[in-house]
Design an enzyme around this catalytic site. Structure first.
Site, short mmCIF file in Angstrom:
data_model
loop_
_atom_site.label_atom_id
_atom_site.label_comp_id
_atom_site.label_asym_id
_atom_site.label_seq_id
_atom_site.Cartn_x
_atom_site.Cartn_y
_atom_site.Cartn_z
CG HIS A 117 3.07 61.83 80.68
ND1 HIS A 117 3.24 60.48 80.43
CD2 HIS A 117 2.82 61.91 82.02
CE1 HIS A 117 3.12 59.79 81.54
NE2 HIS A 117 2.86 60.64 82.52
CG ASP A 176 4.78 54.23 79.29
OD1 ASP A 176 6.00 54.09 79.51
OD2 ASP A 176 4.13 53.44 78.60
#
Length: 489
Positions: free
Chosen positions: A459, A463
């Site tokens: 992450h 995204d």
């Protein structure tokens, strides 16, 4: 000496003992003359001759464990192929060792006799330290310094390479021995194996051309066109009987005491990799895939692959679809440096496949999937699975991965939470294929082949929207396999 004494004159390696009476001695070099008292020696004859000669013994060379690359400093000795007193030749297998990345077969660099094994089974051997002592023929003039020089880094695959006239020739030790016994130069033989590897058949064919003998041709896989069906009605997928898990029977052993074992081999690698993965913030995404059309397509292609000697599973389709998706979303085929300052986009799609073996979890990868066909991927998977089951995967097979798929569904389960393998940034876990009721566009219930997929992404650079779009594209390729033809190159 006094009359009646004994005189001994030593010359080189040979000693001559004259038991005759000496009235005097002409001294040539005092250090070569010794005087003995006659009473100290008893002889049954008045004169005897004793001759000594130097014992011809071989030179003991310590064969050290060479660097096998990837920063490996220690390995576990898994099996010895020789014992003390055995004769070995160059390229003979000495032992099999296992690092935290791969199993490697160590071969001899010398012709000689094994005099000492420095390690036992399951001992830890260190790179640069003696592995075995080999007695070689001293007349061959092997200098002691040769033992100190370590061989260049080699992997399990690379140890069969040989530099000949500026290019590498690939062949196994058995093939090299066959060529050596028949006085054949490998540089003159054309290899027909993968990457021009010289096979046993190539040596035999070369011999046949030299001697005029006729050998039967080796069977080769022929491409057979698909059989046209009389009716174009799609065949219904075969119902598979539900497999009942069978417990693995192991002998019951209760010692009454706890046992402590060192963390070694692939387990040690898993500890290191998973500890590094804890630093990565994982983002999870899951979905379900309708594989009804893919199941039908595989059933049609499966016999054709078997004719070519290849087992065709669903995994080659999953891998190829992932590669097509990575072309559109290259961030998933990237890596992030330790300081989180630079992102490297990988040109090759080296897609790893997690395998459960007796040695533990291993993740070999299929190289350059972006230029491979589905059949090419199936061939490589067959090779990796065979080597993985035998514990013979090389370092090159286990390193260099850029993206990973874990087919946990072969054991069971639907959803999972896969852990990213650094330095990769994404991984997918595939559940088992289930026959479940679903609704079509008309609201009618039909039988569908459903598989669940679970993704994990880094992450820090990926995204949720990017992961979801990649998953949707991958899903579309698998739900409509014909659509992959549009993007194949």
């Amino acid at each position: 000496p006094e009359p009646g004494g004994f005189c001994v004159k030593w010359q080189g390696n040979c000693g001559y003992l004259d038991t005759g009476t000496c009235a005097g001695i002409r001294f040539i070099k005092s250090k070569y003359v010794c005087v003995f008292d006659k009473s100290a020696l008893k002889f049954s004859h008045q004169q005897r001759l004793f001759r000594t000669s130097a014992v011809s013994c071989g030179q003991i060379v310590q064969f050290k464990l060479s660097d096998i690359g990837e920063g490996i400093t220690e390995v576990t000795v898994k099996e010895w192929y020789i014992k003390e007193g055995d004769s070995v030749s160059q390229f003979d297998s000495i032992c099999e060792v296992q690092s935290d990345k791969a199993s490697v077969t160590i071969t001899s660099r010398y012709d000689g006799v094994i005099r000492k094994l420095h390690y036992s089974i399951d001992d830890i051997a260190f790179v640069g330290k003696p592995l075995v002592d080999i007695e070689i023929d001293a007349s061959k003039g092997v200098s002691p310094e040769e033992d100190v020089v370590e061989t260049p880094p080699m992997s399990h695959e690379e140890h069969t390479h040989q530099e000949i006239k500026g290019h590498k020739t690939l062949a196994t030790p058995a093939v090299r021995r066959l060529a050596m016994e028949n006085n054949i130069k490998l540089s003159e033989v054309v290899g027909t194996g993968k990457d021009n590897r010289i096979l046993k058949e190539d040596i035999l064919n070369y011999l046949a051309k030299q001697t005029g003998a006729i050998l039967p041709p080796s069977p080769k896989a022929e491409i057979v066109p698909p059989v046209r069906k009389a009716e174009a009605v799609p065949a219904a997928p075969k119902d598979k009987t539900r497999k009942i898990p069978v417990p693995v029977s192991r002998p019951i052993a209760f010692s009454g005491k706890d046992k402590t074992e060192p963390v070694t081999g692939f387990q040690k690698a898993m500890v290191k990799t998973m500890s590094a993965a804890l630093k990565i913030p994982h983002f999870g995404y899951s979905d379900e895939i309708d594989l009804t059309q893919l199941v039908q397509l595989r059933e049609e292609l499966k016999p054709l692959a078997e004719i070519r000697g290849v087992k065709l599973s669903f995994m080659p389709f999953f891998i190829k679809a992932a590669s097509l998706g990575l072309l559109q979303y290259p961030i998933l085929n990237a890596s992030l440096d330790e300081n989180c300052q630079n992102v490297t986009y990988k040109a090759s799609h080296n897609i790893g496949v997690a395998m459960d073996t007796e040695q533990g979890l291993i993740v070999p990868n299929v190289k350059n999937v972006q230029v491979c066909s589905v059949f090419d991927i199936a061939v490589e998977l067959n090779r990796l699975q065979s080597l993985g089951s035998a514990g013979q995967l090389g370092t090159s097979d286990l390193t260099g991965g850029t993206f990973t798929l874990s087919n946990i569904g072969t054991i069971g389960g639907t959803y999972a939470k896969p852990v990213i393998l650094p330095p990769e940034v994404a991984i997918g876990a595939l559940g088992k294929i289930q026959v479940l009721p679903r609704f079509n566009g008309k609201g009618e219930v039909f039988k569908a082949q459903i598989m669940n997929v679970s993704w994990s992404a880094d992450h820090r650079i990926i995204d949720g929207a990017t992961m979801a779009r990649f998953s949707n594209l991958w899903k579309s390729y698998l739900e409509n396999p014909a659509s992959m033809l549009l993007d194949l190159k």
